[in-house]
Write a protein that holds these residues in place. Structure first.
Motif, PDB file in Angstrom:
ATOM      1  N   GLY A 349       0.795  -1.229   0.000  1.00 53.03           N
ATOM      2  CA  GLY A 349       0.000   0.000   0.000  1.00 53.03           C
ATOM      3  C   GLY A 349       0.819   1.266   0.000  1.00 53.03           C
ATOM      4  N   HIS A 350       2.099   1.160  -0.347  1.00 49.65           N
ATOM      5  CA  HIS A 350       2.980   2.323  -0.248  1.00 49.65           C
ATOM      6  C   HIS A 350       2.826   3.275  -1.437  1.00 49.65           C
ATOM      7  CE1 HIS A 350       5.845  -0.011   2.636  1.00 49.65           C
ATOM      8  NE2 HIS A 350       4.774   0.465   3.244  1.00 49.65           N
ATOM      9  N   VAL A 351       3.335   4.472  -1.211  1.00 51.41           N
ATOM     10  CA  VAL A 351       3.301   5.560  -2.182  1.00 51.41           C
ATOM     11  C   VAL A 351       4.684   5.676  -2.806  1.00 51.41           C
ATOM     12  CG1 VAL A 351       2.924   8.034  -2.479  1.00 51.41           C
ATOM     13  CG2 VAL A 351       1.506   6.738  -0.852  1.00 51.41           C
ATOM     14  N   PHE A 352       4.770   5.547  -4.116  1.00 54.81           N
ATOM     15  CA  PHE A 352       6.038   5.632  -4.835  1.00 54.81           C
ATOM     16  C   PHE A 352       6.072   6.966  -5.613  1.00 54.81           C
ATOM     17  CE2 PHE A 352       5.449   1.270  -3.865  1.00 54.81           C
ATOM     18  CZ  PHE A 352       6.669   0.615  -3.920  1.00 54.81           C
ATOM     19  N   TRP A 353       6.242   6.884  -6.919  1.00 58.69           N
ATOM     20  CA  TRP A 353       6.331   8.081  -7.770  1.00 58.69           C
ATOM     21  C   TRP A 353       5.132   8.164  -8.713  1.00 58.69           C
ATOM     22  CZ3 TRP A 353       9.951   7.703 -12.623  1.00 58.69           C
ATOM     23  CH2 TRP A 353       9.757   6.487 -13.263  1.00 58.69           C
ATOM     24  N   ASP A 354       4.090   7.386  -8.421  1.00 55.79           N
ATOM     25  CA  ASP A 354       2.989   7.255  -9.379  1.00 55.79           C
ATOM     26  C   ASP A 354       2.205   8.546  -9.601  1.00 55.79           C
ATOM     27  OD1 ASP A 354       2.612   4.035  -9.903  1.00 55.79           O
ATOM     28  OD2 ASP A 354       3.522   4.514  -7.991  1.00 55.79           O
ATOM     29  N   GLU A 355       2.404   9.547  -8.728  1.00 56.95           N
ATOM     30  CA  GLU A 355       1.773  10.844  -9.014  1.00 56.95           C
ATOM     31  C   GLU A 355       2.170  11.391 -10.374  1.00 56.95           C
ATOM     32  OE1 GLU A 355       3.148  11.912  -4.653  1.00 56.95           O
ATOM     33  OE2 GLU A 355       3.709  10.345  -6.065  1.00 56.95           O
ATOM     34  N   LEU A 356       3.367  11.016 -10.846  1.00 52.85           N
ATOM     35  CA  LEU A 356       3.804  11.459 -12.177  1.00 52.85           C
ATOM     36  C   LEU A 356       2.777  11.114 -13.242  1.00 52.85           C
ATOM     37  CD1 LEU A 356       7.605  10.582 -12.591  1.00 52.85           C
ATOM     38  CD2 LEU A 356       6.563  12.844 -12.710  1.00 52.85           C
ATOM     39  N   PHE A 357       2.115   9.973 -13.081  1.00 58.24           N
ATOM     40  CA  PHE A 357       1.170   9.488 -14.069  1.00 58.24           C
ATOM     41  C   PHE A 357      -0.270   9.817 -13.695  1.00 58.24           C
ATOM     42  CE2 PHE A 357       4.995   6.944 -14.009  1.00 58.24           C
ATOM     43  CZ  PHE A 357       5.334   6.883 -15.348  1.00 58.24           C
ATOM     44  N   VAL A 358      -0.525  10.041 -12.411  1.00 59.26           N
ATOM     45  CA  VAL A 358      -1.881  10.271 -11.912  1.00 59.26           C
ATOM     46  C   VAL A 358      -2.273  11.747 -11.958  1.00 59.26           C
ATOM     47  CG1 VAL A 358      -3.291  10.186  -9.809  1.00 59.26           C
ATOM     48  CG2 VAL A 358      -1.929   8.192 -10.488  1.00 59.26           C
ATOM     49  N   LEU A 359      -1.367  12.617 -11.545  1.00 61.31           N
ATOM     50  CA  LEU A 359      -1.734  14.033 -11.385  1.00 61.31           C
ATOM     51  C   LEU A 359      -2.110  14.738 -12.685  1.00 61.31           C
ATOM     52  CD1 LEU A 359       0.598  15.406  -8.580  1.00 61.31           C
ATOM     53  CD2 LEU A 359      -1.707  14.503  -8.424  1.00 61.31           C
ATOM     54  N   PRO A 360      -1.500  14.415 -13.840  1.00 65.95           N
ATOM     55  CA  PRO A 360      -1.900  15.152 -15.049  1.00 65.95           C
ATOM     56  C   PRO A 360      -3.397  15.051 -15.360  1.00 65.95           C
ATOM     57  CG  PRO A 360       0.159  14.023 -15.450  1.00 65.95           C
ATOM     58  CD  PRO A 360      -0.322  13.549 -14.110  1.00 65.95           C
ATOM     59  N   PHE A 361      -3.977  13.878 -15.191  1.00 65.24           N
ATOM     60  CA  PHE A 361      -5.416  13.735 -15.427  1.00 65.24           C
ATOM     61  C   PHE A 361      -6.218  14.491 -14.374  1.00 65.24           C
ATOM     62  CE2 PHE A 361      -9.498  11.586 -14.847  1.00 65.24           C
ATOM     63  CZ  PHE A 361      -9.982  11.580 -16.142  1.00 65.24           C
ATOM     64  N   LEU A 362      -5.833  14.360 -13.114  1.00 71.86           N
ATOM     65  CA  LEU A 362      -6.579  15.005 -12.043  1.00 71.86           C
ATOM     66  C   LEU A 362      -6.470  16.526 -12.105  1.00 71.86           C
ATOM     67  CD1 LEU A 362      -5.675  12.687  -9.030  1.00 71.86           C
ATOM     68  CD2 LEU A 362      -7.829  12.752 -10.297  1.00 71.86           C
ATOM     69  N   THR A 363      -5.285  17.017 -12.400  1.00 71.81           N
ATOM     70  CA  THR A 363      -5.068  18.468 -12.367  1.00 71.81           C
ATOM     71  C   THR A 363      -5.966  19.195 -13.350  1.00 71.81           C
ATOM     72  OG1 THR A 363      -2.783  18.167 -11.653  1.00 71.81           O
ATOM     73  CG2 THR A 363      -3.332  20.275 -12.660  1.00 71.81           C
ATOM     74  N   LEU A 364      -6.233  18.592 -14.498  1.00 77.59           N
ATOM     75  CA  LEU A 364      -7.074  19.232 -15.507  1.00 77.59           C
ATOM     76  C   LEU A 364      -8.558  18.949 -15.313  1.00 77.59           C
ATOM     77  CD1 LEU A 364      -4.914  18.722 -18.712  1.00 77.59           C
ATOM     78  CD2 LEU A 364      -5.231  20.810 -17.376  1.00 77.59           C
ATOM     79  N   ARG A 365      -8.925  18.272 -14.232  1.00 76.44           N
ATOM     80  CA  ARG A 365     -10.336  17.993 -13.958  1.00 76.44           C
ATOM     81  C   ARG A 365     -10.703  18.173 -12.496  1.00 76.44           C
ATOM     82  NH1 ARG A 365      -8.336  15.307 -17.931  1.00 76.44           N
ATOM     83  NH2 ARG A 365      -9.545  14.951 -19.824  1.00 76.44           N
ATOM     84  N   PHE A 366      -9.827  17.734 -11.604  1.00 80.59           N
ATOM     85  CA  PHE A 366     -10.067  17.819 -10.163  1.00 80.59           C
ATOM     86  C   PHE A 366      -8.850  18.450  -9.499  1.00 80.59           C
ATOM     87  CE2 PHE A 366     -12.361  14.161 -11.824  1.00 80.59           C
ATOM     88  CZ  PHE A 366     -13.640  14.309 -11.288  1.00 80.59           C
ATOM     89  N   PRO A 367      -8.576  19.731  -9.772  1.00 78.39           N
ATOM     90  CA  PRO A 367      -7.370  20.331  -9.195  1.00 78.39           C
ATOM     91  C   PRO A 367      -7.352  20.286  -7.678  1.00 78.39           C
ATOM     92  CG  PRO A 367      -8.817  21.996 -10.175  1.00 78.39           C
ATOM     93  CD  PRO A 367      -9.341  20.675 -10.599  1.00 78.39           C
ATOM     94  N   GLU A 368      -8.530  20.244  -7.052  1.00 79.48           N
ATOM     95  CA  GLU A 368      -8.568  20.181  -5.587  1.00 79.48           C
ATOM     96  C   GLU A 368      -8.027  18.845  -5.078  1.00 79.48           C
ATOM     97  OE1 GLU A 368     -12.735  18.771  -6.869  1.00 79.48           O
ATOM     98  OE2 GLU A 368     -11.066  19.961  -7.640  1.00 79.48           O
ATOM     99  N   ILE A 369      -8.247  17.757  -5.831  1.00 76.82           N
ATOM    100  CA  ILE A 369      -7.690  16.460  -5.433  1.00 76.82           C
ATOM    101  C   ILE A 369      -6.185  16.459  -5.642  1.00 76.82           C
ATOM    102  CG2 ILE A 369      -7.727  13.983  -5.818  1.00 76.82           C
ATOM    103  CD1 ILE A 369     -10.564  14.213  -6.848  1.00 76.82           C
ATOM    104  N   ALA A 370      -5.739  16.960  -6.791  1.00 76.29           N
ATOM    105  CA  ALA A 370      -4.297  17.018  -7.065  1.00 76.29           C
ATOM    106  C   ALA A 370      -3.580  17.833  -5.991  1.00 76.29           C
ATOM    107  CB  ALA A 370      -4.055  17.616  -8.448  1.00 76.29           C
ATOM    108  N   ARG A 371      -4.184  18.936  -5.607  1.00 74.02           N
ATOM    109  CA  ARG A 371      -3.585  19.783  -4.569  1.00 74.02           C
ATOM    110  C   ARG A 371      -3.461  19.026  -3.248  1.00 74.02           C
ATOM    111  NH1 ARG A 371      -4.798  24.173  -0.837  1.00 74.02           N
ATOM    112  NH2 ARG A 371      -3.706  26.098  -1.434  1.00 74.02           N
ATOM    113  N   ALA A 372      -4.512  18.284  -2.888  1.00 80.19           N
ATOM    114  CA  ALA A 372      -4.489  17.519  -1.639  1.00 80.19           C
ATOM    115  C   ALA A 372      -3.395  16.456  -1.660  1.00 80.19           C
ATOM    116  CB  ALA A 372      -5.849  16.862  -1.408  1.00 80.19           C
ATOM    117  N   LEU A 373      -3.182  15.826  -2.801  1.00 84.23           N
ATOM    118  CA  LEU A 373      -2.144  14.804  -2.908  1.00 84.23           C
ATOM    119  C   LEU A 373      -0.748  15.411  -2.796  1.00 84.23           C
ATOM    120  CD1 LEU A 373      -3.729  12.679  -5.767  1.00 84.23           C
ATOM    121  CD2 LEU A 373      -3.681  12.130  -3.329  1.00 84.23           C
ATOM    122  N   LEU A 374      -0.578  16.615  -3.318  1.00 86.20           N
ATOM    123  CA  LEU A 374       0.708  17.302  -3.160  1.00 86.20           C
ATOM    124  C   LEU A 374       0.923  17.720  -1.715  1.00 86.20           C
ATOM    125  CD1 LEU A 374       0.719  19.449  -6.414  1.00 86.20           C
ATOM    126  CD2 LEU A 374       2.232  17.531  -5.891  1.00 86.20           C
TER     127      LEU A 374
END
Length: 805
Positions: A349-374
Motif C-alpha cells: 500500500g505504499h506511495v512511490f512516484w505514481d503521481e507522475l502518471f496520476v496528477l496530469p489527469f486530475l489536475t485538468l479535472r479535479f485540481p482540488e484532489i491534485a492539490r491535496a495529494l501534493l
C-alpha cells in the motif's frame, strides 16, 4: 459489450483474484475488493477492505534478519453474508463447483457508470433444491463511511427453512500477496463487539502498533418474518436469520454498513460513530439514489471519449478505479497515491512516484484532489529533511516508498519467487522520487496558476528538493563537471556495478538531467515570488546566497554521459555485455521479470544492457523536446539532430517491459516516431490489468499509475494538450486506431473547456456561463475564445497540417 460494463460469466478459480481486484468498489476513503460475500481468504478468494492512510508497522524474522514492514491494513471484512437450506452446508461456490451440489449459472457485472457490482447466481444443493440469487452492492460515493449489500433469494422448486448469516470479521490478516506471507500480517487487535438494537451488530479493533481504532457497524434487514440469533467470538460477530421460504417467493436481505476510524474528523469514538451512522442510514435504495448522482458528477468532470467501444470501456474502467482510489473525499484526508490503489496488498500500500502518471489527469479535472495529494508530500517535508541530514546533505530527500509518516519504507530484503532466495534490496537509492515530486509541483502550478499554493507549499518543497540535489552533486576529478554518484534510476534492474561491493550507479542520466531541470525551476520560483514572500521563505529555510549560486552552477555544469551517439543510461553502461534476448525468449517465453530469471541462474542484470522499463527514455516522456534541448544546451551538450529518435531506437529493443508503466511510456514515445507501433503499445497498456499481462500481479492490486497513464496519453499525446502558463496549447496527433477524441477540461480557473479532435478538424469550445475568456495556441494560431464561443482549425489525418507544423 457496453462501454460502461465489465462482466464475467462462470466461475474460474484461477481468475478470481483478478476479478476481485478489477471489481473493487471504493470512494477514496475506503475500498472493498469484489470478493463473493460468502468467501473467505482461502488461496482462491481474498476479501479485503482498505482504508486510505491506515498503516501499521510490524516486525518479522526473515532469513536470519529482523525486518520491520509497514502495511496498508486489511480492515475488518464487512461483506460476510451466506445462506443454507434446511440443515445443509453454508453456500460456497468452490464446493458447488467441486460437485457438492451444482453451480448452474454465475455472472458478475460491474456497472462503471453507477458504481454498482451485481452478481447473479443459480445453484442446486445436494438434494436437488434450486435457488436463484441476485446481489447488488456499492461503496457510497455520497457518504464516504457507508456501503451496502442487497441479496435477493428465490427458491425455484422448493419450500422450507432457509438460514441467512450476516457477519463482520475482524480476524483478517494481511495475507493477500504470497511472497509476503512469511511476514507478520496480524495487524488487527480486537477491542470489542456486540449487538446494537434488534437489527445491527458492531465490531471494534485497533491496529497493533499505530493504534488506529477501526469500527464497523452492520444493520441487516430481511423482508420476511425471521427468527434472529446473534453470536460472537473474539474479533467476529454475526447474526443468523431463519425464514420459512416459499417456492417462487423472493426473500430480500439488506445489509448496510458504516466504517469509521480514529483518524476521522468530527467524531467522538469510532464504534459510537459507526452505530449512529448505521442507525440513521436509509434503505439500500435510498442510499443508492444518492450514490448514483455522486458518480454522475464525477463522470461529468471526467469526460474523455473516443470512438472505439473496446478502448472506451477500458478507459472508463481506468477512470473508475482512479476515482475510487483518489476521489473528492480524498481532499479532506492526509493520503498519497498508493501504487496499487486501495485494491490489494502489493507494495504494502505504499506511495512511490505514481503521481507522475496520476496528477496530469486530475489536475485538468479535479485540481482540488491534485492539490491535496501534493499536500501529503508537503506534510512529510520535515521527515525528508531529516533523511537528507542523516545522509550528510542539505535540503529534503524524499523516500522511494512512503506511508504514514514519510520515512523510508522500502524493504531491505526481497524474495525472488523463482529462486526462493531472499536478496538485498537497494531500491531505496532511487533518489529521483524527489525530482518527481518537484516536477509535479511545477506542472500543477503551470496548469492551475495557483499562486497561493506555490507560495505557501510548492515553493518550499521545490526549493528543498533542489537544495538536496545541488548538495548531492560533487565535482568530478577534473573539477569541470558535477556528478551524482551512488543512485538508482527508474530501470530497477541495475542497482550497482559488476564486481563493485558498494551499491548504486554514477551519473544516471535521468537523475542528472531532471535534477538540472528542477534546479532551473527552483531558480524560476525565486524569481516568481513577490519580494517579501521570497525573502521570508529564504529566511525560514536558511537558504543562503552561496547555496543559490551553487544551484545555478550545478545547473550549468552537470555531467551527462553519451555513447554510440545516444544518451547513456549511466556511466559505464557502454561497458556492459549485450544480452542474448532471442535465446532467453526461446528458453523462457515471458521474460518481463528478467531480473528474477537471471538471479535464479546465479547471474545478475547488472552485467547486461537490459532494462526493466524506460529509464533514459523517461526524460522524453516528462519533458518536451524544447525543454530537453534547453537543458542539454545549458549544460554545453547541444543535442544535435535526431538525438531523441536515436536514443529511443537504441533502448527499445533492450527493454523487457517488466513494469506496466513501460507500455504507457513507450506508447507516448513512439507516437512521435512510429504511429503503428505506438498504437500497439497503447493497446498493450490498456490490456495490462484487464488481462493481467504481468501474470498474477493484478490479483494483488491494480496498477494505478499505468491506468492513469492511459488517460494521460489520450489527453496529452493524442489531443496534444500541454500546460504552459496562461495559454492552453494543443498539438493533436490522433493514432491510426482512433478517429475521434473528445475531452472536457478545467484549466487555470476556466471550468468549461471542450476539446474535440477528429481526423480532419480540431475544435475548442468554451461553455456558456464561465467567468472569463481563454487563450488557446495551436501553432501558428493563437486565439481568444469567449464564453459560449468556439474555434476550429483543420487537421490532416488527425494532425496539424504542414502549414502549422
Amino acid at each position: 459489450m457496453s462501454r460502461w460494463l465489465l462482466a464475467y460469466d462462470g466461475y474460474d478459480p484461477d481468475w478470481e483474484g483478478v476479478r476481485e481486484a478489477l471489481c473493487t468498489l471504493g470512494n477514496g476513503y475506503f475500498a472493498t475488493r469484489g470478493a463473493q460475500p460468502e468467501a473467505t481468504a482461502d488461496g482462491v478468494h481474498y476479501p479485503g477492505t482498505y482504508v486510505a492512510g491506515c498503516y501499521d508497522r510490524l516486525a518479522s524474522r526473515v532469513a536470519g534478519h529482523t525486518v520491520v514492514n509497514e502495511d496498508l491494513v486489511n480492515a475488518p471484512n464487512w461483506l460476510p453474508l451466506t445462506v443454507r437450506i434446511e440443515d445443509g452446508p453454508w453456500l460456497r461456490l468452490a464446493a458447488l463447483a467441486a460437485g457438492d451440489g451444482a453451480l448452474l449459472a454465475h455472472r458478475q457485472e460491474l456497472d462503471l457508470r453507477r458504481g454498482v457490482l451485481t452478481r447473479l447466481l443459480r445453484f442446486a444443493d445436494a438434494a436437488g433444491r434450486v435457488t436463484r440469487m441476485a446481489q447488488r452492492r456499492f461503496v457510497s460515493m455520497d457518504d464516504p463511511h457507508l456501503a451496502a449489500l442487497e441479496t435477493t433469494l428465490v427458491p425455484e422448486n422448493w419450500s422450507g427453512r432457509m438460514e441467512v448469516r450476516s457477519a463482520i470479521d475482524g480476524r483478517v490478516t494481511n495475507s493477500g500477496v504470497a511472497r509476503y506471507r512469511l511476514l507478520n500480517g496480524s495487524h488487527l487487535v480486537p477491542d470489542g463487539e456486540g449487538p446494537h438494537g434488534h437489527e445491527a451488530v458492531w465490531l471494534s479493533c485497533r491496529t497493533a502498533t499505530s493504534r488506529i481504532g477501526i469500527a464497523v457497524a452492520a444493520r441487516t434487514r430481511v423482508d420476511a418474518a425471521a427468527e434472529r440469533r446473534t453470536h460472537d467470538e473474539r474479533g467476529w460477530i454475526g447474526q443468523d436469520m431463519t425464514v420459512r421460504a416459499q417456492e417462487s417467493v423472493p426473500v430480500t436481505v439488506e445489509k448496510v454498513v458504516a466504517l469509521f476510524t480514529t483518524r476521522d474528523r468530527a467524531i467522538g469514538e469510532p464504534a459510537e460513530a459507526a452505530r449512529t451512522r448505521v442507525d440513521r442510514a436509509g434503505t439500500f435504495d435510498e442510499l443508492l439514489e444518492r450514490h448514483v448522482p455522486a458518480w454522475d458528477r464525477l463522470w461529468h468532470r471526467s469526460q474523455l471519449d473516443v470512438d472505439r467501444e473496446d478502448v472506451q470501456r477500458v478507459l472508463n474502467l481506468h477512470t473508475f478505479h482512479l476515482l475510487q482510489t483518489v476521489s473528492v473525499h480524498t481532499v479532506e484526508l492526509d493520503v498519497g497515491v498508493p501504487a496499487r490503489g486501495l485494491h490489494g496488498e502489493a507494495y504494502r500500500g505504499h506511495v512511490f512516484w505514481d503521481e507522475l502518471f496520476v496528477l496530469p489527469f486530475l489536475t485538468l479535472r479535479f485540481p482540488e484532489i491534485a492539490r491535496a495529494l501534493l499536500l501529503y508530500r508537503w506534510r512529510r517535508l520535515p521527515e525528508a529533511r531529516r533523511a537528507a541530514r542523516r545522509e550528510g546533505h542539505r535540503g529534503a530527500m524524499y523516500p522511494w516508498q512512503s506511508g504514514a509518516d514519510g520515512r523510508e519504507e522500502t524493504q531491505r530484503l526481497h524474495l525472488n519467487p523463482r529462486s526462493g532466495r531472499w536478496l538485498p534490496d537497494h531500491s531505496h537509492l532511487q533518489r529521483h522520487v524527489g525530482l518527481a515530486i518537484a516536477y509535479n509541483v511545477w506542472r500543477f502550478y503551470e496548469a492551475t496558476g495557483d499562486a497561493e499554493f506555490l507560495a505557501e507549499y510548492g515553493a518550499e518543497m521545490l526549493l528543498e528538493i533542489a537544495r538536496f540535489f545541488a548538495d548531492l552533486a560533487v565535482h568530478n576529478k577534473k573539477g569541470d563537471r558535477y556528478e551524482i554518484r551512488g543512485v538508482m534510476g527508474p530501470d530497477e534492474y541495475h542497482d550497482g556495478y559488476p564486481g563493485r561491493d558498494e551499491p548504486g550507479l554514477d551519473n544516471n542520466v535521468y537523475t542528472n538531467v531532471l535534477a538540472v531541470w528542477v534546479l532551473c525551476r527552483a531558480l524560476d520560483v525565486l524569481a516568481l515570488l513577490p519580494a517579501d514572500s521570497r525573502e521570508g521563505l529564504r529566511e525560514r529555510l536558511g537558504l543562503t546566497g552561496e547555496e543559490i549560486t551553487r544551484m545555478r552552477d550545478v545547473s550549468r555544469r552537470m555531467r551527462v554521459v553519451f555513447h554510440d551517439g545516444v544518451l547513456s543510461q549511466f556511466e559505464g553502461y557502454a561497458d556492459l555485455e549485450e544480452l542474448d534476448w532471442d535465446g532467453y525468449r526461446r528458453r523462457y517465453g515471458d521474460i518481463r521479470r528478467l531480473d528474477r530469471i537471471l538471479e535464479a541462474e546465479g547471474d545478475t542484470p547488472n552485467r547486461y544492457r537490459a532494462s526493466k522499463q524506460p529509464d533514459v527514455l523517461m526524460l522524453f516522456y516528462l519533458l518536451s523536446r524544447q525543454e530537453l534541448d534547453s537543458v542539454l544546451t545549458r549544460l554545453g551538450y547541444p543535442p544535435g539532430p535526431d538525438l531523441i529518435e536515436r536514443t529511443i531506437a537504441y533502448y527499445l529493443p533492450r527493454t523487457s517491459h517488466g513494469s506496466t508503466l513501460s507500455a504507457v511510456v513507450h506508447a507516448w514515445l513512439m507516437a512521435r516516431v512510429d504511429g503503428d507501433e505506438a498504437w500497439e503499445f497503447f493497446l498493450e497498456s490498456l490490456r495490462g490489468d484487464i488481462e493481467d499481462r504481468q501474470r498474477g500481479t493484478t490479483a494483488e492490486g491494480i496498477h494505478l499509475g499505468a491506468m492513469a497513464g492511459t488517460l494521460n496519453l489520450v489527453q496529452r499525446c493524442y489531443a496534444g494538450i500541454s500546460t504552459q502558463g496562461p495559454v492552453l496549447h494543443l498539438d493533436p496527433r490522433l493514432p491510426t486506431g482512433l478517429g475521434h477524441v473528445r475531452l472536457g477540461l478545467r484549466y487555470r480557473g476556466h471550468w468549461g473547456i471542450d476539446v474535440t479532435c477528429s481526423r480532419d478538424r480540431l475544435r475548442v469550445a468554451l461553455r456558456p456561463g464561465v467567468a472569463s475568456p481563454i487563450e488557446v495556441a495551436c501553432d501558428p494560431d493563437r486565439v481568444t475564445i469567449e464564453p459560449g464561443g468556439s474555434w476550429e482549425t483543420p487537421l490532416a489525418d488527425g494532425r496539424l497540417p504542414a502549414r502549422h507544423a
